[in-house]
Motif scaffolding. Structure first.
Motif, short mmCIF file in Angstrom:
data_model
loop_
_atom_site.label_atom_id
_atom_site.label_comp_id
_atom_site.label_asym_id
_atom_site.label_seq_id
_atom_site.Cartn_x
_atom_site.Cartn_y
_atom_site.Cartn_z
N LEU A 70 0.65 -1.29 0.01
CA LEU A 70 -0.08 0.01 -0.07
C LEU A 70 0.76 1.18 -0.03
O LEU A 70 0.48 2.20 -0.42
CB LEU A 70 -0.89 0.02 1.18
N SER A 71 2.06 1.31 0.73
CA SER A 71 2.91 2.36 0.91
C SER A 71 3.52 2.83 -0.59
O SER A 71 3.69 3.72 -1.07
CB SER A 71 3.87 2.07 2.13
N TYR A 72 3.95 1.48 -1.09
CA TYR A 72 4.75 1.76 -2.53
C TYR A 72 3.74 2.19 -3.41
O TYR A 72 4.00 2.69 -4.47
CB TYR A 72 5.36 0.47 -2.82
N LEU A 73 2.40 1.52 -3.43
CA LEU A 73 1.25 2.01 -4.41
C LEU A 73 0.97 3.55 -4.36
O LEU A 73 0.76 4.15 -5.48
CB LEU A 73 0.03 1.01 -4.31
N ARG A 74 0.88 4.06 -3.13
CA ARG A 74 0.67 5.40 -3.24
C ARG A 74 1.72 6.41 -3.76
O ARG A 74 1.67 7.46 -4.17
CB ARG A 74 0.68 5.88 -1.52
N LYS A 75 2.87 5.81 -3.50
CA LYS A 75 4.24 6.52 -4.41
C LYS A 75 4.38 6.19 -5.75
O LYS A 75 5.24 6.90 -6.50
CB LYS A 75 5.56 5.95 -3.49
N GLY A 76 3.48 5.36 -6.29
CA GLY A 76 3.60 4.87 -7.88
C GLY A 76 4.79 4.14 -8.12
O GLY A 76 5.23 4.13 -8.94
N LEU A 77 5.24 3.43 -7.29
CA LEU A 77 6.40 2.52 -7.28
C LEU A 77 5.99 0.99 -7.62
O LEU A 77 6.83 0.11 -7.37
CB LEU A 77 7.20 2.60 -6.19
N ILE A 78 4.88 0.58 -8.17
CA ILE A 78 4.56 -0.68 -8.58
C ILE A 78 4.03 -0.78 -10.01
O ILE A 78 3.39 0.00 -10.54
CB ILE A 78 3.48 -1.13 -7.50
N ASP A 79 4.91 -1.62 -10.63
CA ASP A 79 4.47 -2.05 -12.13
C ASP A 79 3.39 -3.00 -12.02
O ASP A 79 3.68 -4.21 -12.04
CB ASP A 79 5.80 -2.43 -12.88
N LEU A 80 2.09 -2.75 -12.16
CA LEU A 80 0.94 -3.54 -12.11
C LEU A 80 0.96 -4.60 -13.18
O LEU A 80 0.70 -5.86 -13.05
CB LEU A 80 -0.24 -2.98 -11.93
N PRO A 81 1.21 -4.15 -14.52
CA PRO A 81 1.10 -5.10 -15.59
C PRO A 81 2.35 -6.35 -15.53
O PRO A 81 2.08 -7.35 -15.56
CB PRO A 81 1.44 -4.46 -16.86
N LEU A 82 3.52 -5.81 -14.93
CA LEU A 82 4.76 -6.65 -14.73
C LEU A 82 4.10 -7.66 -13.46
O LEU A 82 4.38 -8.95 -13.44
CB LEU A 82 5.86 -5.94 -14.34
#
Length: 306
Positions: A70-82
């Protein structure tokens, strides 16, 4: 204050287990590694049977990874397609790993296989990461220009079919190695209770050339889904998930992961890799020492079914 674990069948100090969950949760959020490679040996060191430790730690890793993701998602640091392609292979590997765990438990070889696998994986991966990190840092200190290749420029990757562009990670690679990595991580995670993050993060960084922070966030998503699946499968087919133990670990891990994720986002990438390498290598050496040293009691009594 002690509490009795019904599946492990031993009494433990509740605050000690909570502190272990808190510390490993911090490490999980900081490095995106799930923390199972630390928690499983720690529980075994405290007397929890290996089969129960592996299965129960899966629930702890799922909870701590959710908090960190959740913390990384808020920062935009997750590549969801990957993450989606990794999970396609990871869930298949998780099911296979639970099946292999059940067979090893039936044959009475769970403890030996888990111990040897930890030594090989942790010392190997930790040693390679340590050498690479030190080389990078020493070059930087010496004022030399560090040669960093562009993301995804491995020649053999370029020759594989079914290539996909992952814009957030800035790579253009085939989905075949991504699915293979996910399959292997899912299998090892379910079999050894390690979440696979300590293998997935280096694979994303050094093989796929995903940026370090993006690798950590994507690894947390992978760990969250595969460890949730592993917990359900272990409970359904092996009956080795100790709910009391898992709950205490989850409470500590969820709190620790939030602080760990914030600390990890403030560290430079090269120092983050160095700390992770030292941690992985230290745990591997400790497990190897415990396997090699003579046991306190050379005799054991076990029950065998008719």
């Amino acid at each position: 204050m002690t509490i009795y674990l019904p599946i492990a069948e031993i009494p433990v100090a509740i605050f000690t287990i909570f502190a272990m969950g808190l510390a490993v949760g911090f490490i999980s959020g900081m490095f995106g590694v799930g923390g199972g490679f630390l928690m499983t040996p720690l529980l075994i060191f405290t007397g929890v049977p290996a089969a129960v430790a592996v299965a129960s730690v899966s629930a702890h890793m799922a909870a701590s990874s959710f908090s960190g993701a959740l913390s990384y998602l808020r920062k935009g640091l997750i590549d969801l397609p990957l993450s989606g392609f990794l999970l396609a292979g990871g869930l298949t590997g998780t099911a296979a790993g639970v099946g292999a765990f059940a067979l090893l438990r039936l044959w009475g070889q769970v403890d030996l296989v888990i111990g040897v696998a930890y030594v090989v994986l942790l010392t190997g991966v930790g040693g390679l990461m340590l050498v690479e990190s030190l080389r990078f840092i020493l070059r930087a200190w010496g004022g030399k220009k560090t040669s960093v290749r562009r993301p995804g420029t491995h020649g053999w990757f370029l020759r594989l079919p079914l290539k996909v562009r992952f814009r957030r990670s800035r790579i253009y690679v085939s989905v075949i190695p991504i699915l293979a990595i996910g399959l292997g991580i899912g299998f090892l995670g379910a079999l050894l209770g390690i979440g696979g993050g300590f293998l997935l993060v280096p694979a994303l960084i050094y093989l796929l050339r995903v940026p370090t922070q993006m690798s950590v966030g994507t690894s947390l998503v992978m760990t969250l889904v595969t460890m949730t699946a592993a917990t359900i499968l272990h409970a359904a087919f092996n009956g080795t998930v100790d709910a009391v133990l898992a709950l205490i670990l989850m409470l500590g891990g969820t709190v620790g992961a939030q602080f760990g994720a914030r600390a990890g986002q403030r560290l430079k990438a090269e120092y983050l890799r160095l700390l992770l390498a030292l941690l992985v290598l230290a745990v591997g050496l400790r497990v190897g020492y415990d396997l090699a040293r003579p046991p306190a009691d050379p005799f054991a009594i076990t029950q065998r079914g008719a």
